[in-house]
Design a protein around this motif. Structure first.
Motif, PDB file in Angstrom:
ATOM      1  N   ASN A  75      48.981   2.544  29.576  1.00  0.00           N
ATOM      2  CA  ASN A  75      49.218   1.636  30.705  1.00  0.00           C
ATOM      3  C   ASN A  75      50.703   1.373  30.919  1.00  0.00           C
ATOM      4  O   ASN A  75      51.159   1.273  32.067  1.00  0.00           O
ATOM      5  CB  ASN A  75      48.472   0.314  30.476  1.00  0.00           C
ATOM      6  N   ARG A  76      51.446   1.263  29.824  1.00  0.00           N
ATOM      7  CA  ARG A  76      52.896   1.066  29.958  1.00  0.00           C
ATOM      8  C   ARG A  76      53.546   2.283  30.611  1.00  0.00           C
ATOM      9  O   ARG A  76      54.382   2.161  31.505  1.00  0.00           O
ATOM     10  CB  ARG A  76      53.522   0.819  28.577  1.00  0.00           C
ATOM     11  N   GLU A  99      51.708   0.305  34.768  1.00  0.00           N
ATOM     12  CA  GLU A  99      50.725  -0.693  35.164  1.00  0.00           C
ATOM     13  C   GLU A  99      51.323  -2.102  35.109  1.00  0.00           C
ATOM     14  O   GLU A  99      52.220  -2.384  34.300  1.00  0.00           O
ATOM     15  CB  GLU A  99      49.501  -0.638  34.248  1.00  0.00           C
ATOM     16  N   THR A 100      50.823  -2.989  35.946  1.00  0.00           N
ATOM     17  CA  THR A 100      51.293  -4.372  35.989  1.00  0.00           C
ATOM     18  C   THR A 100      50.748  -5.158  34.794  1.00  0.00           C
ATOM     19  O   THR A 100      49.616  -4.935  34.364  1.00  0.00           O
ATOM     20  CB  THR A 100      50.818  -5.058  37.285  1.00  0.00           C
ATOM     21  N   LYS A 101      51.551  -6.060  34.272  1.00  0.00           N
ATOM     22  CA  LYS A 101      51.077  -6.914  33.175  1.00  0.00           C
ATOM     23  C   LYS A 101      49.960  -7.822  33.662  1.00  0.00           C
ATOM     24  O   LYS A 101      49.944  -8.233  34.820  1.00  0.00           O
ATOM     25  CB  LYS A 101      52.227  -7.802  32.659  1.00  0.00           C
ATOM     26  N   HIS A 137      49.816  -7.849  26.853  1.00  0.00           N
ATOM     27  CA  HIS A 137      49.936  -8.002  28.305  1.00  0.00           C
ATOM     28  C   HIS A 137      49.456  -6.766  29.062  1.00  0.00           C
ATOM     29  O   HIS A 137      49.126  -6.852  30.248  1.00  0.00           O
ATOM     30  CB  HIS A 137      51.384  -8.298  28.689  1.00  0.00           C
ATOM     31  N   TYR A 138      49.449  -5.600  28.407  1.00  0.00           N
ATOM     32  CA  TYR A 138      49.036  -4.369  29.065  1.00  0.00           C
ATOM     33  C   TYR A 138      47.624  -3.919  28.692  1.00  0.00           C
ATOM     34  O   TYR A 138      47.026  -3.120  29.400  1.00  0.00           O
ATOM     35  CB  TYR A 138      50.018  -3.236  28.737  1.00  0.00           C
TER      36      TYR A 138
END
Length: 390
Positions: free
Chosen positions: A111-112, A116-118, A194-195
């Motif tokens: 995701n990072r 991707e958005t947190k 967060h991800y």
């Protein structure tokens, strides 16, 4: 004579100890005396290649790791929020934590890298806030209305809605056919990333305590506190032994599942009998005990009422469990146990399973890595997909 595996002794010992396995238990896996394993771990002799491979499987480590020159870096242990007198984590608990950490590490990195958005709800609050406010934010975020679960699978709704928001929910009570999890040792844990927020629930219990565990672990995400939990349901005892984080998350879960405004509206009539308490508990998806503690804490009932109703509720609950066990036994006889692939989906998380399969089908994930992440052979992926779309 079988070929010897010239492994690194200290790595072999580390692998066993990190699996929380005794010398005697590990030696039995390869059918040798305990003293022989001690010799391998001290470098005085070497196992055969087959014996080393068996130990690697038992410790849930790659075989190649035994040949590293030194102990490798491992996943960091999760913070232990359990009581100081809790059972030590056993092999099963260590293995499930490590497995979820492996899944989490992959999806978080993916995701990072994909930009991707947190997730904004992770760490939105802290324990300085009012637990009722945190609870309401969880309900708003997941779009859940509590107190409407009569005849409805409450935990399924919570899991479906949490995963729809990007939270991975793993739920199981077994590692394999020979290794199960103990709910008195570990009820759940959360990885507040967060991800890639991850929640694990030990399903070695009936649905109501599992639901309370789930919401409790969601509270951990909302205050960004990664860690292991046990003794999660509301209690009026041993509060001094509970970690402040755990106390706060218990309060959040109680407020989310049994909001005070709903209980105040219902009033004291719900506490007229143990049967009535039991019916209300089913409506809220919690245990009778949770309803009693909630009423006591809100000042709706006295301690004497609580004690009297608890004794009656305990007897009624035991009768309920007997009926449930009989019902499950009949279902198992008529249709057999749940599908192996369905159990794997629940263990992996439905959202995680879908994510891995999509990456694999899209050519963005190597077959061997996809198989390792899902714990299913590649030529059986179609069985997972069949269960996903049911």
């Amino acid at each position: 004579m079988a070929d010897k595996a010239f492994i690194t002794p200290i790595v072999l010992k580390w692998a066993r100890e990190s699996a929380r396995m005794s010398v005697e238990t590990a030696a039995a896996k390869v059918n040798v005396p305990a003293i022989r394993l001690v010799e391998w771990e001290s470098g005085r002799s070497q196992p055969t290649i087959k014996q080393a491979q068996t130990l690697a499987k038992a410790y849930k480590r790659p075989f190649a790791i035994f040949f590293l020159p030194d102990i490798p870096r491992d996943f960091q242990p999760l913070q232990d929020f359990r009581r100081s007198d809790s059972k030590p984590l056993s092999t099963g608990s260590v293995f499930i934590i490590r497995e979820i950490q492996q899944k989490h590490a992959w999806i978080s990195e993916t995701n990072r890298e994909n930009g991707e958005t947190k997730f904004p709800f992770v760490g939105r609050f802290s324990i300085k806030y009012n637990p009722a406010d945190v609870a309401q934010d969880i309900l708003n975020t997941l779009n859940i209305s509590p107190g409407k679960y009569l005849g409805v699978n409450a935990i399924k709704e919570w899991i479906d809605k949490a995963e729809a928001k990007g939270i991975f929910i793993s739920r199981t009570s077994f590692i394999n056919a020979y290794l199960t999890l103990d709910s008195e040792e570990l009820q759940g844990f959360a990885i507040a990333d967060h991800y890639a927020p991850f929640v694990f629930i030990n399903s070695d219990d009936w649905n109501a305590p599992q639901l309370f565990t789930l919401v409790h672990e969601l509270a951990h995400l909302w205050i960004a506190e990664t860690g292991i939990s046990a003794d999660i349901e509301p209690t009026i005892q041993k509060l001094d032994k509970l970690h402040p984080i755990e106390l706060f998350c218990i309060e959040v879960a109680a407020n989310a599942l049994m909001p005070s405004y709903l209980f105040q509206n219902l009033g004291g009539d719900i506490y007229k009998s143990a049967s009535q308490v039991f019916n209300v508990a089913k409506t809220f998806g919690v245990s009778s005990f949770a309803v009693l503690v909630r009423g006591l804490n809100l000042g709706i009932i006295s301690f004497d009422q609580y004690r009297s109703l608890k004794n009656a509720a305990d007897a009624e609950f035991k009768a309920f469990l007997i009926k449930e066990a009989e019902k499950k036994a009949k279902q198992k006889e008529s249709v057999g146990g749940p599908s192996y692939y369905l159990l794997q989906i629940q263990k992996n998380s439905r959202l995680f399973t879908q994510t891995v399969l999509d990456a694999f089908r899209g050519g963005n994930l190597e077959p061997t890595q996809a198989s390792s992440l899902l714990n299913v052979k590649i030529n059986h992926f179609h069985n997972l997909e069949a269960q996903l779309y049911k």
